[in-house]
Write a protein that holds these residues in place. Structure first.
Motif, PDB file in Angstrom:
ATOM      1  N   GLY A 117       0.784  -1.321  -0.015  1.00 21.38           N
ATOM      2  CA  GLY A 117      -0.127   0.093  -0.181  1.00 21.38           C
ATOM      3  C   GLY A 117       1.026   1.187  -0.044  1.00 21.38           C
ATOM      4  N   GLU A 118       2.106   1.117   0.074  1.00 19.35           N
ATOM      5  CA  GLU A 118       2.896   2.362   0.285  1.00 19.35           C
ATOM      6  C   GLU A 118       3.903   2.409  -0.915  1.00 19.35           C
ATOM      7  N   ARG A 119       3.897   1.620  -1.979  1.00 17.73           N
ATOM      8  CA  ARG A 119       4.657   1.538  -3.122  1.00 17.73           C
ATOM      9  C   ARG A 119       4.408   2.742  -4.122  1.00 17.73           C
ATOM     10  N   VAL A 120       5.825   3.151  -4.627  1.00 16.78           N
ATOM     11  CA  VAL A 120       5.507   4.234  -5.606  1.00 16.78           C
ATOM     12  C   VAL A 120       6.086   3.636  -7.054  1.00 16.78           C
ATOM     13  N   ALA A 121       5.566   4.326  -8.031  1.00 20.51           N
ATOM     14  CA  ALA A 121       5.672   3.743  -9.428  1.00 20.51           C
ATOM     15  C   ALA A 121       7.362   4.095  -9.720  1.00 20.51           C
ATOM     16  N   ALA A 122       8.009   3.064 -10.454  1.00 21.01           N
ATOM     17  CA  ALA A 122       9.136   3.522 -10.931  1.00 21.01           C
ATOM     18  C   ALA A 122       8.950   4.586 -12.102  1.00 21.01           C
ATOM     19  N   PRO A 129      26.952  -2.947  -8.104  1.00 20.15           N
ATOM     20  CA  PRO A 129      25.529  -3.221  -8.587  1.00 20.15           C
ATOM     21  C   PRO A 129      24.478  -2.851  -7.555  1.00 20.15           C
ATOM     22  N   SER A 130      23.036  -2.746  -8.114  1.00 17.63           N
ATOM     23  CA  SER A 130      22.200  -2.403  -7.360  1.00 17.63           C
ATOM     24  C   SER A 130      20.913  -3.026  -8.107  1.00 17.63           C
ATOM     25  N   THR A 131      19.814  -3.689  -7.172  1.00 16.46           N
ATOM     26  CA  THR A 131      18.865  -4.291  -8.005  1.00 16.46           C
ATOM     27  C   THR A 131      17.482  -3.720  -7.341  1.00 16.46           C
ATOM     28  N   LEU A 132      16.341  -3.656  -8.087  1.00 17.36           N
ATOM     29  CA  LEU A 132      15.111  -3.295  -7.873  1.00 17.36           C
ATOM     30  C   LEU A 132      14.236  -4.443  -8.326  1.00 17.36           C
ATOM     31  N   VAL A 133      13.036  -4.494  -7.709  1.00 19.69           N
ATOM     32  CA  VAL A 133      11.998  -5.594  -8.153  1.00 19.69           C
ATOM     33  C   VAL A 133      10.712  -4.813  -8.215  1.00 19.69           C
ATOM     34  N   LEU A 134      10.170  -4.679  -9.404  1.00 19.38           N
ATOM     35  CA  LEU A 134       8.992  -3.828  -9.525  1.00 19.38           C
ATOM     36  C   LEU A 134       7.866  -4.921  -9.692  1.00 19.38           C
ATOM     37  N   ASP A 135       6.629  -4.402  -9.030  1.00 23.00           N
ATOM     38  CA  ASP A 135       5.493  -5.718  -8.764  1.00 23.00           C
ATOM     39  C   ASP A 135       4.848  -5.451 -10.109  1.00 23.00           C
ATOM     40  N   ARG A 136       3.787  -6.072 -10.330  1.00 19.47           N
ATOM     41  CA  ARG A 136       2.985  -6.189 -11.573  1.00 19.47           C
ATOM     42  C   ARG A 136       2.252  -4.929 -12.004  1.00 19.47           C
ATOM     43  N   ASP A 137       2.380  -3.909 -11.220  1.00 17.91           N
ATOM     44  CA  ASP A 137       1.776  -2.510 -11.489  1.00 17.91           C
ATOM     45  C   ASP A 137       3.041  -1.685 -11.659  1.00 17.91           C
ATOM     46  N   GLY A 138       3.880  -2.096 -11.656  1.00 18.06           N
ATOM     47  CA  GLY A 138       5.112  -1.061 -12.191  1.00 18.06           C
ATOM     48  C   GLY A 138       5.666  -0.385 -11.049  1.00 18.06           C
ATOM     49  N   ARG A 139       5.380  -0.977  -9.595  1.00 19.23           N
ATOM     50  CA  ARG A 139       5.617  -0.063  -8.462  1.00 19.23           C
ATOM     51  C   ARG A 139       7.100  -0.854  -7.956  1.00 19.23           C
TER      52      ARG A 139
END
Length: 227
Positions: free
Chosen positions: A82-87, A192-202
């Motif tokens: 509920g607190e995620r922001v879009a990439a 390196p660094s890594t991000l995982v985006l959920d199915r809504d691109g957040r």
């Protein structure tokens, strides 16, 4: 005693006074040289520290600013759904010269990996990313690399070939794509660094350090399991 007899004594004292005055100048020159050497040494140490920070453990800070990341174990941070922001908008040419827009993968879980062929920790983690990308290709997961600070695509393409990287990478030699992220999300010095985006691109998870297979899956699996 006459004035004439005293004159030679005054003449003899003059060179002694001149000799004594020269000593402070010598000491000042020595002190100046020592200060210059200390300054150069400090500058060299600072440059070395910057080089290490540019490719290594990466640290735990995203460069300042308020974020919703919750720090976990193993250097992995997550964000409640509920607190995620879009990439940000991430598009451009791949290393192969093809057009790519990360937004086209909406509906899939996306793993973004920032890397450079010059970076030893990137080389250490590459085999794990290649293996997990292939394992999860049929599970609605898309890996995308962001190649940075490589002066040409030649060495980056050789890196991909050496490690059997099966997914595309955006070519971002000056780090412009990294700077699009909200302050506190990515540290431009953490490669390196890594991000995982959920199915809504957040943005759902982040690591600013190199990952092995276990830690990569620890980031990925909870997001894949989300409905």
């Amino acid at each position: 005693m006459s004035a004439a007899s005293r004159a030679p004594q005054r003449s003899n004292r003059a060179p002694q006074s001149s000799h004594r005055a020269a000593r402070p100048r010598g000491r000042a020159t020595l002190a100046t040289g020592l200060r210059r050497r200390a300054t150069l040494a400090a500058a060299g140490a600072a440059a070395a520290a910057l080089l290490v920070s540019a490719c290594g453990s990466g640290g735990t800070s995203g460069g300042g600013g308020d974020t919703n990341f919750v720090a976990g174990t193993d250097g992995i941070s997550t964000v409640p759904a509920g607190e995620r922001v879009a990439a940000p908008e991430l598009s451009g040419e791949t290393l192969e010269g093809e057009r790519l827009d990360v937004a086209d993968y909406k509906g899939k879980v996306v793993v973004l990996n920032v890397w450079g062929s010059w970076c030893n920790p990137c080389r250490a983690e590459a085999k794990y990313f290649a293996a997990v990308a292939e394992e999860y290709a049929d599970r609605g997961v898309q890996f995308v690399g962001i190649n940075t600070r490589d002066g040409s695509t030649t060495s980056a393409l050789a890196f991909e070939k050496d490690f059997g990287i099966p997914y595309p990478s955006l070519y971002d030699p000056t780090g412009k794509l990294m700077l699009r992220f909200e302050k506190g999300t990515l540290n431009p010095q953490a490669v390196p660094s890594t991000l995982v985006l959920d199915r809504d691109g957040r943005i759902a998870a982040r690591s600013l350090t190199a990952l092995d297979e276990e830690r990569l899956l620890k980031m990925l699996k909870p997001v894949v399991a989300e409905k």
